[in-house]
Design an enzyme around this catalytic site. Structure first.
Site, PDB file in Angstrom:
ATOM      1  N   LYS A 129      80.165  25.633  25.294  1.00  0.00           N
ATOM      2  CA  LYS A 129      79.447  25.908  26.556  1.00  0.00           C
ATOM      3  C   LYS A 129      79.294  27.425  26.768  1.00  0.00           C
ATOM      4  CE  LYS A 129      78.404  22.061  28.905  1.00  0.00           C
ATOM      5  NZ  LYS A 129      78.313  21.070  27.854  1.00  0.00           N
ATOM      6  N   LYS A 136      77.090  14.816  15.719  1.00  0.00           N
ATOM      7  CA  LYS A 136      77.152  13.585  16.519  1.00  0.00           C
ATOM      8  C   LYS A 136      75.905  13.410  17.398  1.00  0.00           C
ATOM      9  CE  LYS A 136      79.208  15.424  20.627  1.00  0.00           C
ATOM     10  NZ  LYS A 136      79.665  15.172  21.921  1.00  0.00           N
ATOM     11  N   LYS A 152      73.085  13.981  23.895  1.00  0.00           N
ATOM     12  CA  LYS A 152      71.952  14.246  24.782  1.00  0.00           C
ATOM     13  C   LYS A 152      71.605  15.721  24.775  1.00  0.00           C
ATOM     14  CE  LYS A 152      75.169  12.076  27.915  1.00  0.00           C
ATOM     15  NZ  LYS A 152      75.500  11.094  28.844  1.00  0.00           N
TER      16      LYS A 152
HETATM   17  P1  TYM Z   1      80.696  11.875  27.583  1.00  0.00           P
HETATM   18  O1  TYM Z   1      80.055  11.533  28.881  1.00  0.00           O
HETATM   19  O2  TYM Z   1      80.139  13.021  26.814  1.00  0.00           O
HETATM   20  O3  TYM Z   1      80.681  10.611  26.635  1.00  0.00           O
HETATM   21  C1  TYM Z   1      81.148   9.351  27.086  1.00  0.00           C
HETATM   22  C2  TYM Z   1      81.875   8.637  25.975  1.00  0.00           C
HETATM   23  O4  TYM Z   1      80.995   8.458  24.859  1.00  0.00           O
HETATM   24  C3  TYM Z   1      81.603   8.982  23.683  1.00  0.00           C
HETATM   25  N1  TYM Z   1      80.554   9.552  22.822  1.00  0.00           N
HETATM   26  C4  TYM Z   1      80.471   9.307  21.505  1.00  0.00           C
HETATM   27  N2  TYM Z   1      81.216   8.553  20.699  1.00  0.00           N
HETATM   28  C5  TYM Z   1      80.851   8.477  19.397  1.00  0.00           C
HETATM   29  N3  TYM Z   1      79.762   9.124  18.889  1.00  0.00           N
HETATM   30  C6  TYM Z   1      78.983   9.884  19.674  1.00  0.00           C
HETATM   31  N4  TYM Z   1      77.910  10.482  19.179  1.00  0.00           N
HETATM   32  C7  TYM Z   1      79.322  10.011  21.056  1.00  0.00           C
HETATM   33  N5  TYM Z   1      78.781  10.676  22.102  1.00  0.00           N
HETATM   34  C8  TYM Z   1      79.564  10.391  23.171  1.00  0.00           C
HETATM   35  C9  TYM Z   1      82.562  10.057  24.167  1.00  0.00           C
HETATM   36  O5  TYM Z   1      83.574  10.309  23.209  1.00  0.00           O
HETATM   37  C10 TYM Z   1      83.085   9.421  25.442  1.00  0.00           C
HETATM   38  O6  TYM Z   1      84.124   8.510  25.135  1.00  0.00           O
HETATM   39  N6  TYM Z   1      84.840  14.265  29.063  1.00  0.00           N
HETATM   40  C11 TYM Z   1      84.226  12.952  28.889  1.00  0.00           C
HETATM   41  C12 TYM Z   1      84.152  12.135  30.162  1.00  0.00           C
HETATM   42  C13 TYM Z   1      85.468  11.959  30.830  1.00  0.00           C
HETATM   43  C14 TYM Z   1      86.528  11.120  30.381  1.00  0.00           C
HETATM   44  C15 TYM Z   1      87.562  11.281  31.339  1.00  0.00           C
HETATM   45  C16 TYM Z   1      86.696  10.248  29.296  1.00  0.00           C
HETATM   46  C17 TYM Z   1      85.865  12.570  31.974  1.00  0.00           C
HETATM   47  N7  TYM Z   1      87.110  12.159  32.276  1.00  0.00           N
HETATM   48  C18 TYM Z   1      88.753  10.580  31.215  1.00  0.00           C
HETATM   49  C19 TYM Z   1      87.896   9.566  29.180  1.00  0.00           C
HETATM   50  C20 TYM Z   1      88.916   9.726  30.132  1.00  0.00           C
HETATM   51  C21 TYM Z   1      82.815  13.153  28.384  1.00  0.00           C
HETATM   52  O7  TYM Z   1      82.220  14.175  28.619  1.00  0.00           O
HETATM   53  O8  TYM Z   1      82.272  12.058  27.777  1.00  0.00           O
END
Ligand code: TYM
Length: 333
Positions: A114, A197, A200
């Protein structure tokens, strides 16, 4: 009967769900809700680190809730709630910040990324993102956290913060949670543009969304990055081609994949056919969900009801943890 293990996970409302979110996280949510005590939320506080437009944010929150329901999360089996409906999380975040050190926060890979992509908005919320995520998890004293591979480092930090808290107060209030996936390893779903990966934040053409119209979906997949074709028998596929095989592994039949792998090995493969097959199989996979997502998105009363019942369940669990944590820290009279 022994107590069920507690599961917590969340998704940021930064747009719509893509296949990476589904295969990295949501498939595990679906299985775990059958057997575990589950809390799944929409991480709207986390989204604020990038200053989204408030109208877009609200739409995204509602959309993710609609997608949670359409993909099969069942509010009678798990708590589905909005992170900001549980301000107890913010209080725990404040306490955990006392155990999160500047140096380690600056070394987190998502933070470093970031710093590169938004150099004019390196705010304190971005720096302490892992402490807020730890609060989400620890507020329910979670055992398991189903997430994709990209979240592994955040889980390690969650354990560190919890351990420091317990150690400081000589009190094992906070269990140490583990990242979880039903496969052997945490999943990383690749995107279509060979930039690692699926995400978005990569180009428009990288991620496959459940709500992509069939035409858009086919166009995106047909323009996926490949190469000029194998020239040597049994050569290793390039990253783009490997990614297509990996995506097929999620949505296509094993014999179809085998056929294309053989064709690659003997240099007769036609990438147009390979991508066409992937487009057919992805379409078949996402089509049944499109209408359902639309249905829930256009029924605000259902979404509101689900969020309210999720909030009630989540609050009960969060209050318990906060009482323990406040007690351990010696807060209040
Ligand atoms: P976020 O919103 O970026 O993604 C949500 C979930 O999707 C998974 N993910 C992926 N898994 C495999 N391949 C990919 N290309 C891929 N893109 C996204 C992410 O690993 C995630 O599980 N910080 C977190 C959100 C969050 C969270 C939490 C998660 C906030 N608090 C507490 C677990 C527990 C995030 O930005 O995920």
């Amino acid at each position: 009967m022994s107590k069920k293990e507690i599961v917590v996970s969340g998704i940021r409302p930064t747009g719509k769900l893509h296949l990476g979110n589904y295969f990295g996280a949501v498939v595990n949510f679906l299985k775990l809700q059958e057997t575990h005590d589950c809390y799944f939320f929409i991480a709207d506080y986390h989204s604020l680190t990038t200053h989204p437009d408030s109208v877009n944010l609200k739409q995204s929150i509602r959309h993710i809730m609609a997608e949670y329901l359409a993909l099969g999360l069942d509010p009678t089996k798990c708590a589905l709630y909005i992170q900001s409906d549980l301000p107890e999380t913010a209080e725990l975040y404040l306490l955990l910040n006392m155990f999160a050190y500047k140096g380690e926060l600056e070394r987190v890979s998502t933070f470093k990324e970031k710093v590169k992509t938004q150099p004019n908005n390196i705010n304190a919320g971005l720096l302490t993102y892992p402490a807020l995520m730890a609060a989400d998890i620890l507020i329910h004293q979670a055992d398991l956290v189903p997430v994709g591979k990209d979240q592994e480092q955040h889980l390690e930090m969650t354990r560190d913060f919890a351990q420091r808290f317990n150690h400081t107060y000589q009190n094992e209030v906070l269990p140490l949670p583990q990242a979880f996936s039903f496969g052997d390893e945490l999943v990383k779903v690749p995107g279509l543009t060979a930039q690692g990966k699926m995400s978005k934040s990569n180009s428009e053409k990288d991620a496959i969304y459940f709500t992509d119209e069939p035409k858009i979906l086919r166009k995106k997949i047909m323009s996926a990055v490949t190469d000029s074709g194998p020239t040597e028998p049994n050569s290793k596929p390039s990253e783009g081609v490997q990614n297509i095989f990996e995506l097929m592994r999620l949505v296509s039949n094993a014999d179809v994949i085998e056929k294309f792998k053989k064709a690659h090995a003997d240099c007769t493969i036609r990438y147009g056919d390979l991508k066409g097959q992937l487009a057919d199989d992805v379409e078949q996979f996402v089509a049944p969900f499109r209408e359902k997502i639309d249905y829930y998105y256009n029924n605000p009363e259902i979404l509101n009801k689900v969020a309210l019942s999720g909030q009630t369940k989540a609050k009960a669990s969060a209050r318990k943890t906060l009482d323990l944590v406040r007690g351990a820290a010696g807060l209040g009279l």
